[in-house]
Structures are given as C-alpha cells and as structure tokens.
Motif scaffolding. Structure first.
Motif, PDB file in Angstrom:
ATOM      1  N   ARG A  40      -3.957   3.149  -5.036  1.00 27.09           N
ATOM      2  CA  ARG A  40      -3.167   4.348  -4.757  1.00 27.09           C
ATOM      3  C   ARG A  40      -2.731   4.422  -3.300  1.00 27.09           C
ATOM      4  O   ARG A  40      -1.834   5.191  -2.963  1.00 27.09           O
ATOM      5  CB  ARG A  40      -3.974   5.599  -5.111  1.00 27.09           C
ATOM      6  N   ALA A  41      -3.390   3.646  -2.457  1.00 27.53           N
ATOM      7  CA  ALA A  41      -3.064   3.637  -1.031  1.00 27.53           C
ATOM      8  C   ALA A  41      -3.233   2.232  -0.493  1.00 27.53           C
ATOM      9  O   ALA A  41      -3.902   1.381  -1.104  1.00 27.53           O
ATOM     10  CB  ALA A  41      -3.956   4.619  -0.271  1.00 27.53           C
ATOM     11  N   LEU A  42      -2.642   1.962   0.650  1.00 29.52           N
ATOM     12  CA  LEU A  42      -2.720   0.645   1.270  1.00 29.52           C
ATOM     13  C   LEU A  42      -4.173   0.301   1.572  1.00 29.52           C
ATOM     14  O   LEU A  42      -4.926   1.131   2.102  1.00 29.52           O
ATOM     15  CB  LEU A  42      -1.903   0.647   2.558  1.00 29.52           C
ATOM     16  N   ASP A  43      -4.575  -0.922   1.273  1.00 38.49           N
ATOM     17  CA  ASP A  43      -5.931  -1.394   1.537  1.00 38.49           C
ATOM     18  C   ASP A  43      -6.057  -1.739   3.018  1.00 38.49           C
ATOM     19  O   ASP A  43      -5.569  -2.769   3.469  1.00 38.49           O
ATOM     20  CB  ASP A  43      -6.225  -2.619   0.670  1.00 38.49           C
ATOM     21  N   ARG A  44      -6.734  -0.885   3.758  1.00 43.01           N
ATOM     22  CA  ARG A  44      -6.844  -1.072   5.206  1.00 43.01           C
ATOM     23  C   ARG A  44      -7.803  -2.204   5.577  1.00 43.01           C
ATOM     24  O   ARG A  44      -7.862  -2.597   6.740  1.00 43.01           O
ATOM     25  CB  ARG A  44      -7.310   0.236   5.854  1.00 43.01           C
ATOM     26  N   ARG A  45      -8.534  -2.721   4.597  1.00 42.78           N
ATOM     27  CA  ARG A  45      -9.335  -3.914   4.863  1.00 42.78           C
ATOM     28  C   ARG A  45      -8.455  -5.149   4.976  1.00 42.78           C
ATOM     29  O   ARG A  45      -8.855  -6.158   5.563  1.00 42.78           O
ATOM     30  CB  ARG A  45     -10.367  -4.119   3.750  1.00 42.78           C
ATOM     31  N   ALA A  83       8.646   2.165  12.909  1.00 41.35           N
ATOM     32  CA  ALA A  83       7.693   2.060  11.802  1.00 41.35           C
ATOM     33  C   ALA A  83       6.808   3.305  11.727  1.00 41.35           C
ATOM     34  O   ALA A  83       6.190   3.696  12.719  1.00 41.35           O
ATOM     35  CB  ALA A  83       6.822   0.819  11.969  1.00 41.35           C
ATOM     36  N   VAL A  84       6.765   3.914  10.551  1.00 41.95           N
ATOM     37  CA  VAL A  84       5.918   5.087  10.319  1.00 41.95           C
ATOM     38  C   VAL A  84       5.095   4.870   9.056  1.00 41.95           C
ATOM     39  O   VAL A  84       5.570   4.281   8.076  1.00 41.95           O
ATOM     40  CB  VAL A  84       6.743   6.384  10.206  1.00 41.95           C
ATOM     41  N   ASP A  85       3.871   5.362   9.065  1.00 41.71           N
ATOM     42  CA  ASP A  85       2.972   5.150   7.938  1.00 41.71           C
ATOM     43  C   ASP A  85       3.483   5.789   6.651  1.00 41.71           C
ATOM     44  O   ASP A  85       3.206   5.287   5.548  1.00 41.71           O
ATOM     45  CB  ASP A  85       1.579   5.691   8.259  1.00 41.71           C
ATOM     46  N   ASP A  86       4.213   6.889   6.764  1.00 39.42           N
ATOM     47  CA  ASP A  86       4.717   7.555   5.560  1.00 39.42           C
ATOM     48  C   ASP A  86       5.679   6.680   4.775  1.00 39.42           C
ATOM     49  O   ASP A  86       5.936   6.939   3.593  1.00 39.42           O
ATOM     50  CB  ASP A  86       5.422   8.863   5.932  1.00 39.42           C
ATOM     51  N   VAL A  94       5.172   3.574   4.037  1.00 35.97           N
ATOM     52  CA  VAL A  94       4.402   2.569   3.301  1.00 35.97           C
ATOM     53  C   VAL A  94       3.833   3.256   2.074  1.00 35.97           C
ATOM     54  O   VAL A  94       2.910   4.068   2.166  1.00 35.97           O
ATOM     55  CB  VAL A  94       3.280   1.978   4.167  1.00 35.97           C
ATOM     56  N   VAL A  95       4.402   2.949   0.902  1.00 36.81           N
ATOM     57  CA  VAL A  95       4.085   3.678  -0.327  1.00 36.81           C
ATOM     58  C   VAL A  95       3.621   2.699  -1.395  1.00 36.81           C
ATOM     59  O   VAL A  95       4.248   1.655  -1.604  1.00 36.81           O
ATOM     60  CB  VAL A  95       5.324   4.449  -0.830  1.00 36.81           C
ATOM     61  N   LEU A  96       2.528   3.026  -2.087  1.00 38.49           N
ATOM     62  CA  LEU A  96       2.094   2.269  -3.257  1.00 38.49           C
ATOM     63  C   LEU A  96       2.352   3.119  -4.491  1.00 38.49           C
ATOM     64  O   LEU A  96       1.920   4.285  -4.559  1.00 38.49           O
ATOM     65  CB  LEU A  96       0.618   1.895  -3.172  1.00 38.49           C
ATOM     66  N   SER A  97       3.062   2.534  -5.459  1.00 41.36           N
ATOM     67  CA  SER A  97       3.429   3.270  -6.662  1.00 41.36           C
ATOM     68  C   SER A  97       3.641   2.307  -7.808  1.00 41.36           C
ATOM     69  O   SER A  97       4.359   1.307  -7.655  1.00 41.36           O
ATOM     70  CB  SER A  97       4.709   4.081  -6.411  1.00 41.36           C
ATOM     71  N   GLY A  98       3.016   2.579  -8.953  1.00 41.52           N
ATOM     72  CA  GLY A  98       3.224   1.759 -10.143  1.00 41.52           C
ATOM     73  C   GLY A  98       2.831   0.317  -9.963  1.00 41.52           C
ATOM     74  O   GLY A  98       3.450  -0.574 -10.559  1.00 41.52           O
ATOM     75  N   GLY A  99       1.812   0.046  -9.150  1.00 37.52           N
ATOM     76  CA  GLY A  99       1.378  -1.321  -8.925  1.00 37.52           C
ATOM     77  C   GLY A  99       2.283  -2.112  -8.007  1.00 37.52           C
ATOM     78  O   GLY A  99       2.225  -3.348  -7.996  1.00 37.52           O
ATOM     79  N   LYS A 100       3.101  -1.435  -7.232  1.00 37.16           N
ATOM     80  CA  LYS A 100       4.025  -2.095  -6.310  1.00 37.16           C
ATOM     81  C   LYS A 100       3.866  -1.491  -4.914  1.00 37.16           C
ATOM     82  O   LYS A 100       3.523  -0.323  -4.745  1.00 37.16           O
ATOM     83  CB  LYS A 100       5.482  -1.902  -6.744  1.00 37.16           C
ATOM     84  N   LEU A 101       4.155  -2.305  -3.916  1.00 40.11           N
ATOM     85  CA  LEU A 101       4.295  -1.834  -2.548  1.00 40.11           C
ATOM     86  C   LEU A 101       5.762  -1.514  -2.306  1.00 40.11           C
ATOM     87  O   LEU A 101       6.640  -2.329  -2.590  1.00 40.11           O
ATOM     88  CB  LEU A 101       3.841  -2.918  -1.569  1.00 40.11           C
ATOM     89  N   ARG A 102       6.043  -0.325  -1.774  1.00 42.04           N
ATOM     90  CA  ARG A 102       7.412   0.069  -1.439  1.00 42.04           C
ATOM     91  C   ARG A 102       7.465   0.340   0.056  1.00 42.04           C
ATOM     92  O   ARG A 102       6.839   1.289   0.547  1.00 42.04           O
ATOM     93  CB  ARG A 102       7.840   1.299  -2.240  1.00 42.04           C
ATOM     94  N   LEU A 103       8.186  -0.499   0.773  1.00 38.93           N
ATOM     95  CA  LEU A 103       8.391  -0.312   2.202  1.00 38.93           C
ATOM     96  C   LEU A 103       9.751   0.354   2.377  1.00 38.93           C
ATOM     97  O   LEU A 103      10.796  -0.270   2.208  1.00 38.93           O
ATOM     98  CB  LEU A 103       8.329  -1.654   2.923  1.00 38.93           C
ATOM     99  N   GLN A 142      16.961   6.595  15.124  1.00 45.58           N
ATOM    100  CA  GLN A 142      17.795   7.080  14.031  1.00 45.58           C
ATOM    101  C   GLN A 142      17.186   6.782  12.672  1.00 45.58           C
ATOM    102  O   GLN A 142      17.295   7.578  11.734  1.00 45.58           O
ATOM    103  CB  GLN A 142      19.185   6.444  14.110  1.00 45.58           C
ATOM    104  N   TYR A 143      16.527   5.616  12.555  1.00 39.51           N
ATOM    105  CA  TYR A 143      16.020   5.173  11.260  1.00 39.51           C
ATOM    106  C   TYR A 143      14.513   4.930  11.326  1.00 39.51           C
ATOM    107  O   TYR A 143      13.958   4.630  12.392  1.00 39.51           O
ATOM    108  CB  TYR A 143      16.721   3.879  10.826  1.00 39.51           C
ATOM    109  N   THR A 144      13.867   5.027  10.165  1.00 38.86           N
ATOM    110  CA  THR A 144      12.446   4.694  10.050  1.00 38.86           C
ATOM    111  C   THR A 144      12.267   3.566   9.050  1.00 38.86           C
ATOM    112  O   THR A 144      13.099   3.353   8.167  1.00 38.86           O
ATOM    113  CB  THR A 144      11.613   5.905   9.606  1.00 38.86           C
ATOM    114  N   GLU A 145      11.163   2.832   9.193  1.00 39.91           N
ATOM    115  CA  GLU A 145      10.871   1.704   8.318  1.00 39.91           C
ATOM    116  C   GLU A 145       9.395   1.692   7.938  1.00 39.91           C
ATOM    117  O   GLU A 145       8.571   2.382   8.540  1.00 39.91           O
ATOM    118  CB  GLU A 145      11.228   0.381   9.000  1.00 39.91           C
TER     119      GLU A 145
END
Length: 275
Positions: free
Chosen positions: A53-58, A83-86, A88-97, A114-117
């Motif tokens: 459900r969240a990025l594995d910080r290990r 780059a912002v932590d928000d 970095v999204v995990l959803s449906g078994g996928k990583l969405r950057l 202007q933009y975030t990543e």
C-alpha cells in the motif's frame, strides 16, 4: 559481489536467449505480454513487485544522493520539476510516479517550481556490479515529459551513468546509453529509438551488464550494445523517476497540449546476478 563472466558476443547471445523463471517471486505479470524472463544461468538478487500500500522504505529512498543535483529533490537545470513524496503512489500492484503542473515552493533547494515529479532510488538500500536489470513499465505521453530508468554508482561518483530507458515525450524517442570518462570530459555512448510505442502498452526494458560489455533490451530483444574499457566495474543502484524537461532542445518543455497529471507506471523492477 558476484560478477558475470560473459564477454563480447556471448553477452548479446545471452540477452537474446532468455528463459522463464519458475519461482513465486516471478509470477506472470498481467501487464507485460510475455512471461517474466531472465538470462539463463542467473538468479534473482533483488526486486520489488510494488504489491504493498506504500513504498517499501527498506528498498527505496525519495531523496537524490548523487553528483550534479542541486538539492535532495531537484537534479539540475535540465529538469523542470521538483520531486515530492506525494507523487510516489502505489495502487493496484503498480508504482505510479506522477508528474503534475501544480507549482510548489521547494526547500531543497529553495525555489518555486512549476512542475512536480515522483522520484525513487535504491541508494544505500541495494547496489550491484554487473547483472541483468529490468522493469516492466508504461510511459506517459506528452510534450516535455521526461521519465527514466537509470543506474548511478553507489560511491556517489559521476560519471558513469547507465541510462536504460529514458523517454523524451517531445520527440517521442527513447534514449539508452552510457556516460563515462571524467568530468567535465564526459563521453556519451547513446542510442535513440523511435516506434517502440512505450506509451500505448506495457513493455520490459532491460540492461545486461558484464565486464566491458553492455546490452540494452526491449521485451527481451537486444536494441544496442556498448563494448570497451569505458564500461563501469563498480556497484550501481536503481533510479526511477517521472518529471519534465526544461530546455529548448530535444523538443522543449511541456506546453498547453501536455496532459496533467500523468504518470510513469512500473509493474516491477528485478535485478539478477550470476549464480
């Protein structure tokens, strides 16, 4: 650290003759068209299937830690995004950057962007010398978008840098290659590919790296090869990021036609080493 003992044409042959991996960690992906693959004679050394459900910080950090970055969340003036932590999204078994066009006031370094990543790296979590490195991914379409899968040295040196799959949305071209040498006399061995359709479907992007030899692959098929003493021989780690291009070359930055928010979607990342 184990090292592959593969040289010259043998490395290319190995990349071309992939075999299935009958392990639970390698269960068939619903996204990439073929069963997960690996070069014969290699074993899985590190991976993330992004099933939580969240990025594995290990395994991952969201802060940049390599030469050339202006701060922990911004690389250099070629980048138009912070780059912002928000993002970095995990959803449906996928990583969405995610890349978005909502301006942000950053602190590392200070400024308004202007933009975030979304940005993740395995620095200090996992690194390896040589092996086969692969992701299954779908890239976003749009002018000025610049998502990438690349490798950087664990010892914080630069160069080298191995760009496995670096998509420039403005020119709809995929870059793979190697930066080598000594700053500022950097040598670039680059390959540009068009017509791969990375934005319309899921594909695997890989690099087979052995002493003096690098072969890049798409869906298990070799696309380009680099040989010579410039090939690095030190541990490197994984970087995955979305984001935008800021400069006027290579098609320029985003414009009113660029869809936001968008995302660089990754089903898995897998790294193999010699047995």
């Amino acid at each position: 650290m184990m090292r592959l003992r593969i040289f010259g044409a043998a490395a290319l042959l190995l990349a071309a003759s992939l075999t299935s991996v009958p392990t639970q960690a390698q269960a068939t992906s619903p996204t990439c068209t073929s069963s997960p693959q690996r070069p014969a004679g290699m074993q899985l050394s590190w991976h993330d299937e992004f099933g939580g459900r969240a990025l594995d910080r290990r395994s991952w950090s969201t802060v940049m830690d390599f030469p050339g970055r202006a701060g922990g969340h911004y690389h250099n003036t070629s980048y138009g995004s912070y780059a912002v932590d928000d993002n970095v999204v995990l959803s449906g078994g996928k990583l969405r950057l995610v890349t978005d066009n909502k301006p942000v006031v950053g602190t590392d370094p200070a400024g308004t962007y202007q933009y975030t990543e979304g940005f993740i790296s395995s620095h200090d979590k996992f690194s390896q010398t040589y092996g086969y490195w692969e992701i299954c991914a779908k890239f976003p379409a749009g002018k000025g978008l610049w998502p990438a899968f690349w490798l950087i040295p664990q010892d914080r040196s630069w160069p080298p840098e191995i760009d496995v799959a670096e998509w420039f949305g403005s020119i709809e071209s995929m870059h793979s290659g190697l930066a080598s040498g000594t700053w500022p006399d950097v040598r670039w061995d680059s390959h540009w590919a068009t017509g791969l359709n990375p934005t319309t479907g899921w594909h695997t992007y890989g690099v087979l790296w052995s002493p003096g030899h690098i072969t890049f692959t798409v869906d298990g098929k070799p696309t380009s090869t680099i040989t010579g003493a410039q090939v690095p021989d030190k541990p490197m780690y994984v970087v995955l990021n979305s984001g935008t291009w800021a400069n006027a070359d290579r098609g320029g930055p985003p414009d009113a036609t660029t869809p936001f928010p968008n995302s660089f979607d990754v089903d898995y990342v897998r790294v193999y080493s010699a047995r």
